[in-house]
Structures are given as C-alpha cells and as structure tokens.
Design an enzyme around this catalytic site. Structure first.
Site, mmCIF file in Angstrom:
data_model
loop_
_atom_site.group_PDB
_atom_site.id
_atom_site.type_symbol
_atom_site.label_atom_id
_atom_site.label_comp_id
_atom_site.label_asym_id
_atom_site.label_seq_id
_atom_site.Cartn_x
_atom_site.Cartn_y
_atom_site.Cartn_z
ATOM 1 N N ALA A 221 -2.585 -34.390 -24.180
ATOM 2 C CA ALA A 221 -1.142 -34.460 -24.410
ATOM 3 C C ALA A 221 -0.891 -34.354 -25.911
ATOM 4 O O ALA A 221 -1.820 -34.482 -26.717
ATOM 5 C CB ALA A 221 -0.570 -35.766 -23.882
ATOM 6 N N LYS A 222 0.326 -34.117 -26.284
ATOM 7 C CA LYS A 222 0.723 -34.182 -27.693
ATOM 8 C C LYS A 222 2.213 -34.414 -27.737
ATOM 9 O O LYS A 222 2.953 -34.001 -26.838
ATOM 10 C CB LYS A 222 0.384 -32.868 -28.416
ATOM 11 C CG LYS A 222 0.174 -33.048 -29.889
ATOM 12 C CD LYS A 222 -1.190 -33.639 -30.138
ATOM 13 C CE LYS A 222 -1.517 -33.762 -31.605
ATOM 14 N NZ LYS A 222 -2.939 -34.098 -31.789
ATOM 15 N N GLY A 223 2.659 -35.076 -28.820
ATOM 16 C CA GLY A 223 4.081 -35.283 -29.001
ATOM 17 C C GLY A 223 4.470 -34.894 -30.409
ATOM 18 O O GLY A 223 3.609 -34.783 -31.293
#
Ligand code: NAD
Length: 418
Positions: A107-109
C-alpha cells in the site's frame, strides 16, 4: 483505473511488472489480477491554515492487493503526490513484502502538500484530518501506514492518537515508525538506512571491493543519512551527498558526523563548509564506487545511466532508475545493481517487527531487532543473486519475479470468489 497510466511513475511500475510477467509467462487472467491495485481511495482534506484561510488538500491511499494479509506502506507528504505516483509505490511495496516473505500486500498513501512550507500546527491538522478521512479503510488487520518522504515519527504519533481517540482505546498497531515511547520498535528509525548499508556491504564483499570504498548518497533524509552513517561505520568514505537544495562532492571524503549534526540543526545541506557545490545531476555522475540514490523516483534517466561512474548502484529510494535507464544499465553490464525492492526492504521488515511487537505487547531489544533484520536481508539478498545467476537474468528481474510469483501462487491457491 487506466487514468493511473497518465502518471509516468505508474507507467514505469507497469513496464517493470509486464517485463517480469512476460518472463514468468503469466497468462492474461492472472496477470491482470496481480497487476491492478485493488482499492484506490482519494479524499479531500480541509485544513485551517495559520492565516485563517481554509485550504483543501488532496489525499490518497492505494491498497494494491489483500491476498497475503493486511496492506502495508508509507505515507508521503510531497507536492508531486498524485494517485498514479501513490499506486506505483503501492505496487512496488507488494513485490518488496512478498520478496522478503512478509505477510502483507503493498500500500502507499500521500498528500499533495509541501511540508517544508507548513507550520507544525498545520501539519498536525492535516495529518489528523487525513487519518479521520481514512478511518473506514484502515485498521491493524486491514491497512497499516508508516513514514515515507516528508513524514516522520511525529506524523505517526498524531495518526496513532487520532485513530485511538476514535476507537476509544490505544491501538498502537495502526501505524509503524512511531516513537519508541508509544510502542515503536527499537531500530525502526534507522532500519531502512542501516539495511541499505548492510546489503551494500554484502555487495562490496562479493565484488571483493575494499571496505573504504567511495560512496555518493543523493538524499540526506531518514534513509540517506542513516545509509551514509552506516556505511561510514563499516569504513567507507562518503565522497558526495545531495539534497533538494543541491549537492556536495569531495573526493577526499566528507565528515559524516558533521554532516549529520549540520542536517539535524538546519534540516538542509546548504552552507555546509566542506566539498565542491554542484547540482544533483552532476553529483550522480561523479566518480565513486557506490552510488546510492536515496531521494526520489526517476532521477537516473537513460542519459545519466550512460554517464554513471560507479561499480555498484544501491537503490535506496523507490523507483530511482527509469525503465529506459535500466535498459542502458543492462547493456553496459558493468554496474552491480541492488534493486529498490531488495535494497530498501529493511524499513518494511522492521515495520513488520514493530506491528508484531504491538500486537503481542512484547518488545524486543535493539540487538534482537537488527539480528533478525540482517538475517532476513541476507537470505533475501542471496536468493536474488542465486535466481539471477541460475536464470541468467538481471538482479531487478530476479527480485521482481520472485516477489510477483509469490503473489501469483497465493492468488491461485486461494481461488477466485465467488
Ligand atoms: P525524507 O523526506 O526523510 O528525505 C528525503 C531527502 O531527499 C531529503 O534530504 C530531501 O532534501 C531529498 N530530496 C527530495 N527531493 C529531491 C530531489 N529532487 N533531488 C535531490 N534530493 C531530493 O525521505 P526518506 O524517508 O529518507 O525517503 C527517501 C526515499 O526512500 C523515498 O524514495 C522513499 O520512498 C524511500 N523509502 C523510505 C523508507 C523509510 O523508511 N522512510 C523506506 C523505504 C523506502
């Protein structure tokens, strides 16, 4: 979904994936399932600025796949952030976690903002409101964030506090990379940089290069500074460093202790009284034994790749080498590449340790953390080199195919619902 392809970093991640998938001979049905991100979440984040105005920031989170466990990945504050950049970084996290054997999807934000131009109060308001907007989509068994470019332990502490306030009890396992005083792991702050130093020293050993090899590090933030520090401890000479304000080069070696103190005081390399000043592009092509890009994506273009004067390229940043540059490196064949998904995996490995410690409320010593980290990094490093040798492929293809194959196997054995 195809809108992601407008972003050059996402296109690059897809090109890398397609090359690896071709090598693995993946058929179209499984290829599509493994490639495209499962969830794309974009939120408007309104923040009252210190001057009284309200500004709405754009926040994103991409959860790439949910097949092997919760998703895991950093949160980035940077003006360049958009959904495509975040999706590319999430995809790379998937291959990195799988390669290292961690029970996570990637994931990444990110929030499109310039943290250097915001006050601590504004940053806190931004972080807390983003966390609130993300509450329906995150959780210790759903998606766990960590620091990345432009964020740090303080950011994670605010996220932890915001999430816990909503839950009504402390939930330390909601983020990793927190301060040790509130459930962070010993060694997490230094883990990515020390991991980079460790795998680089393994490469130097294999290539029979001296411990006092000459190192250039682009980016002197969390990852770059600890990588430089770690390598200096192994006996290496740091001959060049760069940050967003420019670069310094001194063939006789820079004083890393002084650089560290200067950076901690001024948050920039500007006005450091040693070395010849130059641009970051010039720094990358100076003579050295090891080049460590530890800043941002796509800094090594095909043009720069042709001019590199290093023997080892240790990719501490995510995606620093463009697809076209990679082709140049393969053609040259004289540069030992430690691909990003292997080189900077120390960060997510110790984040995994932090999550495990928080879930168990049982904490490890620094010695235990680094002993376990180096064991995993060493095994993974050996595995990638063996795969490359046996299949006669480059290190990046070896690392990516090992990671991708694990996700493919997991999806196949779990089957397709309904
Ligand atoms: P950071 O914000 O702490 O530091 C970034 C550094 O890069 C700063 O010195 C900044 O001045 C410099 N920089 C930014 N843009 C630049 C440019 N265009 N040219 C030259 N220098 C530039 O970030 P970080 O956490 O050290 O992350 C650096 C890289 O490592 C990113 O690619 C990130 O995704 C990757 N990474 C970080 C972690 C982690 O644990 N923090 C883990 C794995 C990978």
């Amino acid at each position: 979904m195809k809108v992601l392809l407008q972003n050059p970093t996402f296109r690059m991640a897809c090109q890398q994936f397609d090359g690896a998938a071709d090598f693995l001979g993946l058929d179209a049905s499984i290829r599509e399932r493994v490639k495209w991100p499962k969830r794309l979440i974009s939120v408007a984040v309104p923040v009252k600025l210190d001057n009284g105005d309200v500004k709405v920031f754009e926040g994103h989170r991409v959860q790439h796949h949910l097949t092997l466990g919760p998703t895991k990945g950093g949160l980035r504050f940077s003006p360049s952030v958009d959904i495509g950049e975040v999706a590319a970084l999430a995809m790379w996290m998937s291959w990195k976690c799988a390669l290292a054997g961690l029970p996570y999807g990637g994931a990444k934000g990110g929030i499109a903002c310039d943290p250097l131009r915001m006050s601590p109060r504004e940053l806190e308001a931004l972080t807390r409101r983003y966390t609130v907007e993300m509450i329906p989509f995150i959780g210790p068994h759903i998606d766990v964030m960590a620091p990345d470019m432009g964020t740090n332990e303080q950011t994670m502490a605010w996220m932890y506090d915001t999430y816990s306030t909503h839950a009504g009890h402390a939930v330390p396992s909601i983020v990793t990379g927190k301060p040790v005083s509130i459930g962070g792991s010993m060694g997490r702050r230094e883990a990515t940089g020390r991991g980079v130093a460790f795998v680089t020293s393994r490469a130097l050993e294999i290539l029979k290069m001296p411990a006092d090899s000459r190192i250039i590090v682009q980016g002197f933030g969390n990852v770059g500074s600890y990588a430089a520090y770690g390598l200096a401890k192994y006996g290496a000479k740091i001959v060049g460093v760069g940050d967003r304000t420019g670069a310094l080069y001194d063939p006789n070696g820079l004083d890393v202790e002084k650089l560290f103190v200067h950076f901690q005081t001024h948050a920039t390399l500007e006005n450091f009284p040693q070395g010849e000043r130059m641009t970051n592009e010039e720094l990358l092509v100076q003579s050295c034994d090891v080049l460590i890009p530890a800043a941002t994506e796509r800094v090594i273009t095909a043009e720069i790749a042709a001019k590199l004067q290093c023997r080892v390229l240790a990719e501490a940043a995510n995606g620093p080498t463009t697809f076209e540059a990679d082709a140049v490196l393969k053609q040259r064949g004289d540069i030992f590449v430690i691909p990003d998904v292997l080189c900077n995996a120390g960060g997510v490995i110790v984040s995994y340790f932090e999550w495990v410690q928080d879930l168990q409320n049982f904490f490890w010593t620094e010695v235990e953390v680094f002993d376990k980290l180096y064991r995993i990094l060493s095994q993974t490093f050996d595995q990638v080199l063996k795969e490359a040798r046996q299949k006669n492929i480059d290190h990046r293809t070896a690392a990516l195919t090992l990671g991708i194959q694990k996700v493919v196997d997991a999806k196949k054995i779990r089957g397709l619902f309904p």
